[in-house]
Design an enzyme around this catalytic site. Structure first.
Site, PDB file in Angstrom:
ATOM      1  N   ASP A 174       0.858  -0.923   0.056  1.00  9.09           N
ATOM      2  CA  ASP A 174       0.140  -0.055   0.138  1.00  9.09           C
ATOM      3  C   ASP A 174       1.098   1.351  -0.013  1.00  9.09           C
ATOM      4  OD1 ASP A 174      -3.234   0.674   1.698  1.00  9.09           O
ATOM      5  OD2 ASP A 174      -1.865   1.808   0.134  1.00  9.09           O
TER       6      ASP A 174
HETATM    7  C1  GLC Z   1      -4.229   4.474  -0.089  1.00 11.22           C
HETATM    8  C2  GLC Z   1      -5.067   3.497  -0.126  1.00 11.22           C
HETATM    9  C3  GLC Z   1      -5.138   2.343  -0.994  1.00 11.22           C
HETATM   10  C4  GLC Z   1      -4.775   3.076  -2.536  1.00 11.22           C
HETATM   11  C5  GLC Z   1      -3.427   3.579  -2.403  1.00 11.22           C
HETATM   12  C6  GLC Z   1      -3.070   4.537  -3.598  1.00 11.22           C
HETATM   13  O1  GLC Z   1      -3.561   4.955   0.930  1.00 11.22           O
HETATM   14  O2  GLC Z   1      -4.838   2.495   1.134  1.00 11.22           O
HETATM   15  O3  GLC Z   1      -6.327   1.726  -1.218  1.00 11.22           O
HETATM   16  O4  GLC Z   1      -4.983   2.204  -3.554  1.00 11.22           O
HETATM   17  O5  GLC Z   1      -3.237   4.252  -1.154  1.00 11.22           O
HETATM   18  O6  GLC Z   1      -4.111   5.464  -3.479  1.00 11.22           O
END
Ligand code: GLC
Length: 753
Positions: free
Chosen positions: A275
């Protein structure tokens, strides 16, 4: 014997010209000249090994971490393209600047906002799940994206979780069954689904430093099944690690979850993606199964420092460890193989088509999902459907009738080509003699901006709450019916990433508005727009309640379709609506999210496997406001007695349970027939019943269809932590046929030998 034939230069040139002459303009290198990794006819694994063998150490490092906010490196020297990812599960996120969250200001990236995944879940329609994945995959392909950062399949453990609207409810079987076709639909476009957030990301407070404590059986029975199905049935090409910790190790580099479970036990051959900002340790990132690092905090390119992306854990630090001999290249080659496999399935797959964007087909898909996802919770006296052709005067009240909902809520926020508001949808549908008037009723969040995307709406309101209620009440007195449209709105703490709600109740004084309206006009419909259950203290005073979701571009059309009866509602709740927060075990048994703290916060899932209806079924004096699987219709359905084709089955056999369902009403309708399994006697305590099948059928008035479920041993099994495996114990089981988890229509038993 090889005969060397001496050929003059001219002859070669002529031959060459002749060859080229035959080749049509633009034809690429002849197949026999193309290296294996560039030959789409070659098996992917051969292409992977060929590319791997050609890459330098530095090139291998380059493709396993981000080079910009949403892309990772390619290999320019070899013509291997970069990988472009995009949020989110509900639509294709607008372009941002190279190393920013804020807008790039493109003008060709306004998309279709499909309904939030709770709405898809509420359709209980696996065909729509596939249509959803296919449609959003087409939008991703057209926008040149290789990986969609979705779907999210985290289990709904608490109604306060800010991101439940992005997920598929409280039941692992429903989440698995709905996620798989979505993933398949996306990947048929040559776009990777990146299933998230693996695992145990069930609330947003302290999301980066929550260490989840959960017993092994609960992990396997509740929190892993949707991910396991995504990998083993959906063949997902990517999985995203969660922010939180499990067993005191961050999930983005968690050896037990990623190496032991995902890659070893489940044979996952895709790429594990962190993430954004979920990577915290270089050694763990190297050894514990992370393949692509994104979003790690850097000072960006702003400060002119050496490319900040080189400071990622899987960048220079990793390279230095290899060069110094501290670590080998075995883990690196495994990561690179997985990223190359991802590339050959997506960006380097020349057959993946070109997709489509903002097509009427996509709007139609979004509307169909919205139509089938809206849940009719209550309809006393048949107030619904409304006669929007001759209804006289309709009063619509509430900020959610006019506020754009596609902007905000976190990473799933979108820039849409269009969004039909509920008020616009009702006005568009109402007959020419019908007067539709509007009153604000309350003020929620008049802002309208997220990451630089603005709604353009001016929702500024200076009147007091009392004045707004007085206005709505006055107008309600002479309206033929009143439609209150409220709920949550994806603002901070109101169904929004990185924040949870503080309570179960509706915010902004909405309960007062509803009570005041109910007091002056009995023909009141409440439309709750949210991704979570909300408290409804006024429920006995309101004859009709619809659960509408964040439906996206077609929200107003879908809500009007159902209110008017153009569409007969067929949605069923994918999660329990508790009457009170303390009826929810995550809150009754202990602090659902732990206390805020700067370092790791332990939170124990004390309820174990008893999540949602699994909990309420075992409580003598707790009755949910609305149960899991609940949803009414404008028609009615009668169920025959279920029959089973055999009174017993062997461990490797099956039994088939069948039931006749008849439409006993006066209009066409869809019903979701649910199958729950109950184990009469087991060596470990088990839930009263568990969802193990469902089928959505359409029936015209008077029509009867036979619905059959084939049950195998895995539907009878539970996870035995002593044996670290699944077990179906011989004995008697009940196959329960139901229209909701609390509306049992029949039961038949059989014995597992
Ligand atoms: C965010 C989310 C994830 C998302 C990623 C990119 O913090 O947790 O679901 O796809 O970062 O934006």
């Amino acid at each position: 014997m090889i005969h060397f034939i001496k050929v003059s230069g001219w002859a070669l040139l002529c031959a060459g010209m002749c060859f080229m002459g035959q080749a049509s303009a633009g034809q690429t290198l002849a197949a026999q000249e193309r290296p294996v990794y560039l030959d789409p006819e070659k098996p992917v694994e051969e292409r992977v090994e060929d590319a791997l063998g050609r890459m330098t150490l530095e090139e291998k490092i380059k493709i396993i971490h981000a080079q910009s906010k949403f892309s990772s490196g390619g290999v320019p020297r070899l013509g291997i393209p970069e990988v472009w990812t995009t949020d989110g599960p509900h639509g294709i996120r607008p372009e941002v600047l190279w190393d920013e969250w804020d807008q790039a200001g493109w003008t060709n990236d306004s998309c279709v906002a499909f309904p939030a995944l709770t709405c898809l879940a509420a359709t209980w329609n696996t065909e729509l799940a596939h249509l959803y994945g296919k449609s959003i995959g087409e939008e991703a392909t057209y926008r040149g994206k290789d990986m969609l950062l979705g779907p999210g399949v985290n289990i709904y453990r608490t109604p306060l979780n800010g991101r439940n609207f992005e997920y598929i409810g409280e039941d692992p079987y429903l989440a698995a069954e709905m996620a798989v076709p979505y993933i398949q639909g996306v990947q048929e476009n040559g776009v990777a689904a990146c299933v998230k957030h693996f695992a145990l990301n069930n609330h947003e407070v302290n999301r980066h430093n929550t260490n989840v404590i959960v017993d092994e059986r609960t992990l396997h029975e509740i929190y892993l099944p949707a991910f396991k199905a995504a990998v083993q049935k959906g063949h997902a090409w990517a999985i995203m690690g969660a922010y939180n910790l499990y067993r005191n190790q961050h999930c983005c580099h968690n050896s037990f979850l990623l190496n032991d479970i995902l890659k070893e036990d489940w044979n996952f051959d895709g790429a594990v993606v962190s993430d954004w900002g979920g990577t915290h340790d270089t050694d763990e990132a190297i050894r514990n199964g992370l393949d692509m690092e994104f979003g790690t905090g850097t000072d960006g390119l702003r400060s002119g420092a050496r490319n900040a992306y080189d400071s990622y854990h899987l960048a220079f630090p990793y390279l230095e460890k290899i060069r110094s001999g501290e670590v080998g290249t075995e883990e690196l080659d495994d990561k690179v193989r997985r990223v190359l496999r991802l590339m050959f399935r997506t960006s380097m797959n020349p057959y993946r088509g070109f997709g489509s964007f903002c097509s009427e087909a996509h709007y139609s898909a979004a509307r169909q999902i919205g139509d089938e996802g809206i849940v009719l919770l209550k309809n006393e006296g048949g107030l619904l459907p409304l006669d929007l052709d001759n209804a006289g005067k309709i009063l619509v009240v509430g900020e959610n009738a006019i506020k754009m909902m596609t902007v905000g809520g976190g990473s799933s926020s979108l820039k849409v080509q269009r969004e039909i508001s509920p008020l616009d949808g009702i006005r568009e549908r109402a007959g020419k003699d019908v007067e539709v008037v509007y009153a604000r009723g309350y003020v929620g969040d008049p802002s309208g901006e997220y990451n630089g995307v603005t709604t353009g709406q001016n929702l500024q309101e200076d009147r007091s709450a009392e004045e707004l209620i007085a206005e709505a009440v006055e107008m309600a007195k002479d309206a033929d019916c009143v439609i209150f449209i409220g709920g949550l709105n994806k603002s901070w703490k109101q169904d929004c990433e990185n924040s949870d709600r503080a309570s179960l109740g509706l915010p902004y004084g909405q309960d007062d508005v509803i009570e005041a309206l109910a007091a002056v006009n009995p023909r009141l419909v409440v439309v709750n727009i949210s991704g979570n259950a909300v408290a409804m203290p006024w429920i006995d005073k309101v004859p009709a309640v619809l659960q509408a979701w964040f439906i996206g571009s077609e929200a107003g059309h879908s809500i009007a379709d159902v209110l008017s009866g153009d569409v007969n509602p067929s949605g069923k709740l994918p999660f329990t609506f508790p009457a009170r927060l303390e009826d929810c075990p995550a809150h009754l048994l202990g602090d659902y999210c732990g206390k805020s703290a700067k370092d790791t916060v332990d939170i124990e899932y004390k309820e174990g496997i008893y999540v949602g209806y699994r909990w309420t079924d075992r409580q003598k004096n707790i009755k949910p406001l609305f149960p899991f699987g609940h949803g009414l219709s404008y028609t009615s359905f009668a169920y025959g007695n279920p029959v089973v084709d055999s009174s017993s089955m062997t461990a490797d056999g099956t039994v088939t349970v069948s039931v006749d369902v008849t439409n006993t009403g006066s209009r066409e309708g869809k019903e979701v027939v649910q199958l729950y399994i109950s184990d009469r006697k087991s060596s470990l305590p088990r839930p009263v019943k568990e969802l193990k099948g469902f089928r959505k059928i359409s029936l015209v008035p008077g029509e009867t269809k036979t619905v059959s479920f084939t049950i195998s041993a895995d539907a009878l099994s539970f996870y035995d932590p002593q044996k670290h495996g699944w077990e179906a114990e011989p004995g008697k089981f009940d196959a329960i046929i139901a229209s909701s988890s609390a509306d049992i229509r029949g039961k038949v038993s059989f014995v597992l030998q």
